[in-house]
Design an enzyme around this catalytic site. Structure first.
Site, PDB file in Angstrom:
ATOM      1  CG  ASP A 327      -2.055   0.948   1.161  1.00 23.76           C
ATOM      2  OD1 ASP A 327      -2.922   0.934   2.034  1.00 23.76           O
ATOM      3  OD2 ASP A 327      -2.065   1.755   0.195  1.00 23.76           O
ATOM      4  CD  GLU A 523      -6.147   6.244   3.324  1.00 22.21           C
ATOM      5  OE1 GLU A 523      -6.127   6.552   2.129  1.00 22.21           O
ATOM      6  OE2 GLU A 523      -5.144   5.793   3.900  1.00 22.21           O
TER       7      GLU A 523
END
Ligand code: GLC
Length: 635
Positions: A327, A523
């Site tokens: 990621d 997030e």
């Protein structure tokens, strides 16, 4: 004597110095000298679409230089590309648009032209290997105005409908292909146990059984077109984030700006096997050829360096034949020695690194590590073979840059599908005196609330911009208020005032509808110590109560909110989650055109002290939640 002594010292210094120079020079040459490219015939076997993919992969691999192989392992954010020719000079295998990263002209044509330009640069190289181009189309291709914005996954979890999820994923793939994007960083298979986390709405549920079912459906829908006859995939799916992000603990984030995102997963291997692995196993069975590693930490290190989980468990135990991608910046963030961080991550099982910035350093360091024997040829060949297998499976070599998709955006059939999904996602929590569904002869309705007339708010983040947008400017979309006006009986009087500042001397409304909830976040920026309604929203509801006989509260939210003290004053409560562009789907159910069928995809805590709540519904304090998982009020 002294002169001679000095002379011999000088000579020996010169000898040593030149020896060192020779060693450094030859080491430098050894590390950096380019490999000679093997000759390629006019029509190499790997271009023969009739051959088995495994044969095409090994044939292509046999022609690749070390530099070309390393380039395939490199994923770069498109705004980090310094000049277009770097794509072929560094043999890059993949680019991405980080959320919010768009072409100059953010239209379907703008995206298509941008990606076709990149593909043309990549495929004019010696071996002509096409690019993977990735984006987070996690609730439709929602970075593109006029695309269909589907409900975020938490709403699809509330629907529980795998066929619906499959259709939505397929429609998303078709709209992505219209823009040239062939890789979707979805579905999110995390299972949040702590609703304070800013990524709850990106997930289906905290229940592995439901996530397993819906995640597999999403992979199938995205990769296999509804009318797909051959096994060619349409868009590459990325089940993420491997593994256990839903089990991260509050106040353990490695990022100083966050509290739980990028935190530490508090689960032993037995719990990983029981709860967090099954959805990935099902996604692999459903044909996933890519999996993204999370930014969480497990035990003593970050997930990207957990060789046992990435290689022994994911690749060997679960038999994953695709490629693992790291990621965003996850391999290098927080490390002091990027060379060593790169080496450990690749040897742990990461096949492609989402850098996403410094491709010059990365490609150089992998080459040095290979030349020094720290990353073996076998590991590099394995990584590249996995990546090429996915590219051949997508048919990229057989149609790179020439995909003319039959669909157009905006797509009315997809918007109708999204509207159906919104209706199926709604959850009825309270309904005093059976106010809902609203009677067709209701005389006067007053509508208020910060999310009533705000497409940006009802869509949430990962929409045009990473953190979402505010306001009503998105084209081809319907706000919840507009939906109410569209569906209500023509004789019903509808008034709207965002803060419910209606005059108290006019006659009361039969029903007040307060549409309130969270502003978009993504997030860690959504990590929240106490998810609840804002004072502004609570005041709006109070104002509405003063000028309406009964009040319906509609929660536009990415997660359960703490409403224990306030809900007793509300007559009816509906959770709409983050519905996306088709706000009219909410009105379809409010007015009874469609039934309430959704149920809570995760427990709704009555207070923060109950968190985290485990998959078995247990809480470290008291498990007397406000509403249990799968609650829905029958009416
Ligand atoms: C983000 C997210 C991941 C996303 C990726 C690319 O950091 O963690 O889910 O797919 O970057 O945007």
């Amino acid at each position: 004597m002294i002169m001679w002594h000095h002379k011999s010292k000088l000579t020996s210094c010169l000898v040593v110095t030149s020896l060192i120079a020779v060693i450094i020079g030859s080491t430098f040459l050894f590390l950096t000298s380019p490999t000679t490219p093997p000759p390629v015939p006019d029509k190499p076997l790997y271009l023969d679409a009739s051959l088995p993919i495994t044969e095409r992969v090994s044939n292509l691999l046999s022609y690749m230089t070390l530099e070309e192989k390393i380039g395939q392992m490199t994923l770069v954010e498109k705004d980090s590309i310094k000049k277009l020719s770097d794509i072929s000079d560094y043999h890059l295998g993949a680019l991405l648009s980080g959320s919010g990263s768009k072409p100059e002209e953010n239209t379907v044509t703008g995206w298509k032209q941008m990606i076709d330009t990149y593909q043309a640069e990549a495929t004019q190289s010696r071996l002509g290997i096409p690019l993977l181009y990735g984006s987070d189309a996690i609730h439709g291709h929602a970075h593109v105005p006029e695309a269909t914005i589907f409900p975020h996954l938490i709403g699809l979890g509330a629907s529980g409908d795998s066929e619906l999820v499959k259709k939505i994923a397929s429609a998303t793939a078709v709209e992505m292909m219209a823009t040239g994007v062939n890789w979707n960083f979805a579905p999110n298979l995390d299972m949040p146990q702590d609703i304070r986390w800013g990524r709850v709405y990106e997930t289906f549920s905290d229940d592995p059984t439901l996530v397993t079912k819906l995640g597999a459906a999403y992979v199938q829908g995205l990769q296999t077109a509804a009318n797909n006859t051959d096994e060619q995939l349409q868009v590459l799916a990325t089940p993420k984030h491997f593994v256990g992000l839903g089990g991260m603990s509050w106040d353990t984030s490695l990022n100083k700006n966050f509290k739980i995102d990028q935190g530490v997963t508090d689960a032993n291997e037995a719990l990983l096997n029981e709860v967090y692995l099954p959805p990935f196993a099902a996604a692999i069975d459903a044909g996933a050829l890519n999996i993204m590693v999370g930014l969480n930490t497990w035990g003593d290190d970050r997930m990207v360096r957990q060789k046992h989980l990435l290689t022994d468990v994911l690749k060997k135990q679960l038999g994953f034949k695709g490629f693992i991608v790291s990621d965003w910046y996850g391999v290098h963030e927080g490390t002091h020695n990027t060379f060593w961080a790169t080496t450990v991550a690749i040897n742990s099982g990461v096949d492609m690194v989402m850098l996403p910035f410094d491709y010059e350093t990365f490609t150089r360091q992998v080459k040095w590590a290979n030349r020094l024997g720290l990353i073996s040829d076998a590991r590099i060949d394995d990584a590249v073979s996995r990546i090429l297998y996915a590219k051949f499976s997508l048919g990229l070599f057989d149609q790179a840059g020439s995909t003319e998709t039959l669909t157009t955006i905006p797509n009315q059939a997809h918007r109708a599908l999204a509207r159906e999904a919104v209706a199926q996602s709604l959850v009825l929590l309270k309904n005093e005196n059976s106010i809902l569904p609203l009677k067709t002869n209701v005389r006067k309705i007053r509508v208020a609330g910060s999310a009533a007339n705000n497409i940006g708010k009802q869509s949430g983040a990962w929409t045009i911009e990473w953190q979402g947008v505010d306001g009503n400017w998105l084209p081809n979309s319907t706000s919840i208020l507009a939906g109410i006006k569209e569906i209500a009986n023509k004789n019903t009087q509808i008034e709207f005032e965002e803060q419910a500042l209606f005059s108290t001397d006019s006659d009361q409304a039969d029903v007040g509808i307060a549409i309130v909830g969270e502003s978009p976040y993504a997030e860690g920026w959504g990590d929240n110590a106490k998810p609840s309604l804002s004072d502004e929203d609570l005041t709006t509801i109070k104002n509405l109560k003063q000028t309406s006989r009964s009040v319906v509260v509609i929660l536009v939210t990415g997660r359960p909110l703490i409403i224990t003290d306030e809900i007793k004053d509300w007559d009816a409560v509906v959770v709409a989650w983050l519905p996306g562009s088709e706000g009219a789907g909410v009105a379809d159910v409010l007015f009874g055109t469609k039934p309430f069928t959704g149920s809570l995809p995760l427990p709704w805590p009555s207070n923060i002290n109950q968190l985290p709540i485990t998959i078995n519904g247990e809480s470290s304090n008291d498990s007397n939640v406000l509403f249990s998982r799968y609650f829905k009020l029958l009416y």
